[in-house]
Write a protein that holds these residues in place. Structure first.
Motif, PDB file in Angstrom:
ATOM      1  N   VAL A  52     132.367  -9.780 -56.652  1.00 34.69           N
ATOM      2  CA  VAL A  52     131.861 -11.101 -57.023  1.00 34.69           C
ATOM      3  C   VAL A  52     131.638 -11.095 -58.530  1.00 34.69           C
ATOM      4  CG1 VAL A  52     130.018 -12.793 -56.769  1.00 34.69           C
ATOM      5  CG2 VAL A  52     130.735 -11.429 -54.797  1.00 34.69           C
ATOM      6  N   ILE A  53     132.293 -12.022 -59.232  1.00 32.17           N
ATOM      7  CA  ILE A  53     132.072 -12.194 -60.665  1.00 32.17           C
ATOM      8  C   ILE A  53     131.097 -13.350 -60.805  1.00 32.17           C
ATOM      9  CG2 ILE A  53     133.143 -12.699 -62.879  1.00 32.17           C
ATOM     10  CD1 ILE A  53     135.686 -11.410 -61.893  1.00 32.17           C
ATOM     11  N   LEU A  54     129.920 -13.053 -61.340  1.00 36.22           N
ATOM     12  CA  LEU A  54     128.752 -13.891 -61.098  1.00 36.22           C
ATOM     13  C   LEU A  54     128.016 -14.237 -62.395  1.00 36.22           C
ATOM     14  CD1 LEU A  54     126.727 -15.019 -58.964  1.00 36.22           C
ATOM     15  CD2 LEU A  54     125.777 -12.712 -58.796  1.00 36.22           C
ATOM     16  N   ASP A  55     127.790 -15.528 -62.616  1.00 36.03           N
ATOM     17  CA  ASP A  55     126.936 -15.979 -63.715  1.00 36.03           C
ATOM     18  C   ASP A  55     125.483 -15.696 -63.341  1.00 36.03           C
ATOM     19  OD1 ASP A  55     126.133 -17.112 -66.080  1.00 36.03           O
ATOM     20  OD2 ASP A  55     126.389 -19.176 -65.413  1.00 36.03           O
ATOM     21  N   ILE A  56     124.593 -15.646 -64.323  1.00 36.82           N
ATOM     22  CA  ILE A  56     123.189 -15.350 -64.038  1.00 36.82           C
ATOM     23  C   ILE A  56     122.359 -16.622 -63.947  1.00 36.82           C
ATOM     24  CG2 ILE A  56     121.085 -14.343 -65.021  1.00 36.82           C
ATOM     25  CD1 ILE A  56     122.671 -11.937 -65.843  1.00 36.82           C
ATOM     26  N   GLN A  57     122.425 -17.474 -64.948  1.00 31.75           N
ATOM     27  CA  GLN A  57     121.616 -18.687 -64.950  1.00 31.75           C
ATOM     28  C   GLN A  57     122.369 -19.813 -64.244  1.00 31.75           C
ATOM     29  OE1 GLN A  57     120.302 -19.581 -68.967  1.00 31.75           O
ATOM     30  NE2 GLN A  57     118.445 -18.408 -68.623  1.00 31.75           N
ATOM     31  N   MET A  58     121.883 -20.160 -63.029  1.00 32.41           N
ATOM     32  CA  MET A  58     122.508 -21.217 -62.240  1.00 32.41           C
ATOM     33  C   MET A  58     121.432 -22.004 -61.512  1.00 32.41           C
ATOM     34  SD  MET A  58     125.804 -19.346 -60.502  1.00 32.41           S
ATOM     35  CE  MET A  58     124.737 -18.199 -59.592  1.00 32.41           C
ATOM     36  N   PRO A  59     121.707 -23.251 -61.150  1.00 34.65           N
ATOM     37  CA  PRO A  59     120.731 -24.038 -60.392  1.00 34.65           C
ATOM     38  C   PRO A  59     120.618 -23.544 -58.951  1.00 34.65           C
ATOM     39  CG  PRO A  59     122.790 -25.252 -60.644  1.00 34.65           C
ATOM     40  CD  PRO A  59     122.908 -24.036 -61.503  1.00 34.65           C
ATOM     41  N   GLY A  60     119.446 -23.718 -58.376  1.00 35.76           N
ATOM     42  CA  GLY A  60     119.244 -23.376 -56.966  1.00 35.76           C
ATOM     43  C   GLY A  60     118.861 -21.923 -56.751  1.00 35.76           C
ATOM     44  N   ARG A  61     119.682 -21.039 -57.259  1.00 33.76           N
ATOM     45  CA  ARG A  61     119.410 -19.608 -57.105  1.00 33.76           C
ATOM     46  C   ARG A  61     120.100 -18.870 -58.237  1.00 33.76           C
ATOM     47  NH1 ARG A  61     119.689 -16.402 -51.386  1.00 33.76           N
ATOM     48  NH2 ARG A  61     118.200 -14.787 -51.963  1.00 33.76           N
ATOM     49  N   THR A  62     119.377 -18.004 -58.920  1.00 37.41           N
ATOM     50  CA  THR A  62     119.980 -17.280 -60.030  1.00 37.41           C
ATOM     51  C   THR A  62     120.944 -16.215 -59.520  1.00 37.41           C
ATOM     52  OG1 THR A  62     118.327 -15.517 -60.146  1.00 37.41           O
ATOM     53  CG2 THR A  62     117.843 -17.579 -61.332  1.00 37.41           C
ATOM     54  N   GLY A  63     121.829 -15.803 -60.401  1.00 34.87           N
ATOM     55  CA  GLY A  63     122.766 -14.742 -60.037  1.00 34.87           C
ATOM     56  C   GLY A  63     122.055 -13.440 -59.697  1.00 34.87           C
ATOM     57  N   LEU A  64     120.976 -13.131 -60.411  1.00 35.62           N
ATOM     58  CA  LEU A  64     120.222 -11.903 -60.130  1.00 35.62           C
ATOM     59  C   LEU A  64     119.603 -11.960 -58.739  1.00 35.62           C
ATOM     60  CD1 LEU A  64     118.469 -11.410 -63.578  1.00 35.62           C
ATOM     61  CD2 LEU A  64     120.194  -9.903 -62.573  1.00 35.62           C
ATOM     62  N   SER A  65     119.037 -13.123 -58.384  1.00 35.64           N
ATOM     63  CA  SER A  65     118.443 -13.292 -57.057  1.00 35.64           C
ATOM     64  C   SER A  65     119.493 -13.171 -55.965  1.00 35.64           C
ATOM     65  CB  SER A  65     117.736 -14.649 -56.977  1.00 35.64           C
ATOM     66  OG  SER A  65     117.296 -14.912 -55.660  1.00 35.64           O
ATOM     67  N   LEU A  66     120.653 -13.771 -56.198  1.00 36.53           N
ATOM     68  CA  LEU A  66     121.729 -13.697 -55.214  1.00 36.53           C
ATOM     69  C   LEU A  66     122.202 -12.257 -55.025  1.00 36.53           C
ATOM     70  CD1 LEU A  66     123.956 -14.835 -53.397  1.00 36.53           C
ATOM     71  CD2 LEU A  66     125.280 -15.343 -55.459  1.00 36.53           C
ATOM     72  N   ALA A  67     122.406 -11.540 -56.114  1.00 38.22           N
ATOM     73  CA  ALA A  67     122.874 -10.154 -56.017  1.00 38.22           C
ATOM     74  C   ALA A  67     121.877  -9.288 -55.266  1.00 38.22           C
ATOM     75  CB  ALA A  67     123.136  -9.591 -57.413  1.00 38.22           C
ATOM     76  N   ALA A  68     120.592  -9.495 -55.521  1.00 39.04           N
ATOM     77  CA  ALA A  68     119.562  -8.702 -54.855  1.00 39.04           C
ATOM     78  C   ALA A  68     119.499  -8.990 -53.363  1.00 39.04           C
ATOM     79  CB  ALA A  68     118.201  -8.975 -55.499  1.00 39.04           C
ATOM     80  N   ALA A  69     119.904 -10.203 -52.942  1.00 34.69           N
ATOM     81  CA  ALA A  69     119.803 -10.598 -51.534  1.00 34.69           C
ATOM     82  C   ALA A  69     121.014 -10.188 -50.707  1.00 34.69           C
ATOM     83  CB  ALA A  69     119.619 -12.115 -51.442  1.00 34.69           C
ATOM     84  N   LEU A  70     122.081  -9.738 -51.342  1.00 34.16           N
ATOM     85  CA  LEU A  70     123.286  -9.385 -50.584  1.00 34.16           C
ATOM     86  C   LEU A  70     123.007  -8.172 -49.699  1.00 34.16           C
ATOM     87  CD1 LEU A  70     125.994  -9.808 -53.374  1.00 34.16           C
ATOM     88  CD2 LEU A  70     125.494 -11.359 -51.464  1.00 34.16           C
ATOM     89  N   PRO A  71     123.430  -8.215 -48.426  1.00 33.41           N
ATOM     90  CA  PRO A  71     123.124  -7.103 -47.503  1.00 33.41           C
ATOM     91  C   PRO A  71     123.799  -5.804 -47.935  1.00 33.41           C
ATOM     92  CG  PRO A  71     124.664  -8.669 -46.507  1.00 33.41           C
ATOM     93  CD  PRO A  71     124.180  -9.292 -47.771  1.00 33.41           C
ATOM     94  N   ALA A  72     123.044  -4.714 -47.900  1.00 39.39           N
ATOM     95  CA  ALA A  72     123.534  -3.435 -48.410  1.00 39.39           C
ATOM     96  C   ALA A  72     124.768  -2.938 -47.662  1.00 39.39           C
ATOM     97  CB  ALA A  72     122.416  -2.393 -48.333  1.00 39.39           C
ATOM     98  N   GLU A  73     124.826  -3.200 -46.361  1.00 41.85           N
ATOM     99  CA  GLU A  73     125.913  -2.641 -45.547  1.00 41.85           C
ATOM    100  C   GLU A  73     127.262  -3.305 -45.834  1.00 41.85           C
ATOM    101  OE1 GLU A  73     123.821  -5.841 -43.162  1.00 41.85           O
ATOM    102  OE2 GLU A  73     123.255  -4.132 -44.425  1.00 41.85           O
ATOM    103  N   SER A  74     127.256  -4.510 -46.387  1.00 38.97           N
ATOM    104  CA  SER A  74     128.522  -5.194 -46.669  1.00 38.97           C
ATOM    105  C   SER A  74     128.549  -5.740 -48.092  1.00 38.97           C
ATOM    106  CB  SER A  74     128.729  -6.348 -45.678  1.00 38.97           C
ATOM    107  OG  SER A  74     127.658  -7.288 -45.764  1.00 38.97           O
ATOM    108  N   ARG A  75     127.800  -5.143 -48.971  1.00 37.43           N
ATOM    109  CA  ARG A  75     127.606  -5.674 -50.321  1.00 37.43           C
ATOM    110  C   ARG A  75     128.859  -5.482 -51.172  1.00 37.43           C
ATOM    111  NH1 ARG A  75     125.662  -4.398 -55.427  1.00 37.43           N
ATOM    112  NH2 ARG A  75     124.082  -5.820 -56.238  1.00 37.43           N
ATOM    113  N   PRO A  76     129.406  -6.571 -51.738  1.00 33.08           N
ATOM    114  CA  PRO A  76     130.533  -6.409 -52.661  1.00 33.08           C
ATOM    115  C   PRO A  76     130.056  -5.877 -54.005  1.00 33.08           C
ATOM    116  CG  PRO A  76     129.866  -8.701 -52.579  1.00 33.08           C
ATOM    117  CD  PRO A  76     129.014  -7.981 -51.568  1.00 33.08           C
ATOM    118  N   GLU A  77     130.988  -5.385 -54.808  1.00 36.82           N
ATOM    119  CA  GLU A  77     130.662  -5.018 -56.181  1.00 36.82           C
ATOM    120  C   GLU A  77     130.389  -6.295 -56.975  1.00 36.82           C
ATOM    121  OE1 GLU A  77     130.228  -2.095 -57.459  1.00 36.82           O
ATOM    122  OE2 GLU A  77     130.856  -0.900 -55.740  1.00 36.82           O
TER     123      GLU A  77
END
Length: 260
Positions: A52-77
């Motif tokens: 996932v190529i991901l911006d950080i500052q976004m409306p609704g949910r930040t990129g950092l928050s999204l990355a932290a919430a991704l499940p460890a067992e299926s987490r993309p780079e």
């Protein structure tokens, strides 16, 4: 191996530019894009991308928050792409593969993709790497005991919720990054506010040695040596990571490796 990629940025122009840039990177397929963190989370769950190529500052949910919430067992780079340099330590807290500043250069994006390939290769070989790491750690302990230099041969690096001890045995190589260093291990990278000169006082040179003004390597993990030009050396480490030796370090590195 073709990497399946999801792009996330709240600026449509930025999404188009990323998609166009990736057309020049071999072995990459863009499988979807999203303009905010909430829709990106659903898209990632639906497509199961490698990256996932991901911006950080976004409306609704930040990129950092999204990355932290991704499940460890299926987490993309995750590769963060942002105009803001000061989020870099937070990005490495969520184990990002890379942190690329806007405007994105095609060579820098290609470098980030190659870093992801290396990390995925290491993940696939995790069982054998773990066994090798145990052997290397035992060897390093013996060498450190023999050295008798009293150096710590370990550092504490910031991690989510605290700090983690990173031993010399677990380190593959270290690269300078401005006021920080990035410590690469088989399983993740750690960002630490320090200089290589400071780390030279922490690690035994028989284990972690300075080989360039911007790099240190674990000498026990050198698998081969390339000679790209007269008097020049490049060290090939596990997972085929290549680190050039600086001219001022060539003689000492050759002597440490006992090569002519």
């Amino acid at each position: 191996m073709t990497l399946r990629v999801v792009l996330v940025d709240d600026e449509p122009i930025a999404l188009r530019r990323l998609a166009m840039a990736l057309q020049d990177v071999a072995g990459v397929e863009v499988v979807g894009s999203a303009g905010d963190g909430l829709s990106a989370e659903a898209l990632i769950a639906e497509t199961s991308p490698d990256v996932v190529i991901l911006d950080i500052q976004m409306p609704g949910r930040t990129g950092l928050s999204l990355a932290a919430a991704l499940p460890a067992e299926s987490r993309p780079e995750v590769i963060f792409v942002t105009a803001f340099e000061h989020y870099a330590p937070d990005a490495f807290d969520v184990e990002a593969a890379d942190y690329v500043l806007k405007p994105v250069r095609i060579d820098r994006l290609r470098q980030a993709i190659e870093r992801v390939r290396r990390r995925l290769s290491l993940r696939e070989a995790e069982a054998s790497v773990a066994a090798l790491s145990a052997e290397v750690e035992a060897l390093n302990r013996r060498r450190q005991d023999d050295a008798g230099d009293g150096l710590p041969n370990a550092v504490w690096a910031p991690a989510k919720g605290g700090d983690v001890r990173v031993s010399a045995a677990s380190i593959i190589w270290i690269e300078a990054a401005g006021d920080y260093v990035i410590i690469h291990t088989a399983h993740r990278s750690h960002m630490l506010r320090a200089t290589l000169t400071e780390l030279e006082k922490v690690f035994s040179p028989g284990v972690i040695r300075r080989v360039h003004r911007s790099a240190m390597v674990n000498m026990t993990l050198v698998e081969s040596v390339k000679r790209p030009g007269r008097g020049a050396l490049t060290l090939v480490l596990e997972a085929k990571t290549e680190v050039p030796v600086g001219p001022n370090y060539t003689q000492a590195v050759a002597a440490a490796l006992r090569i002519g």
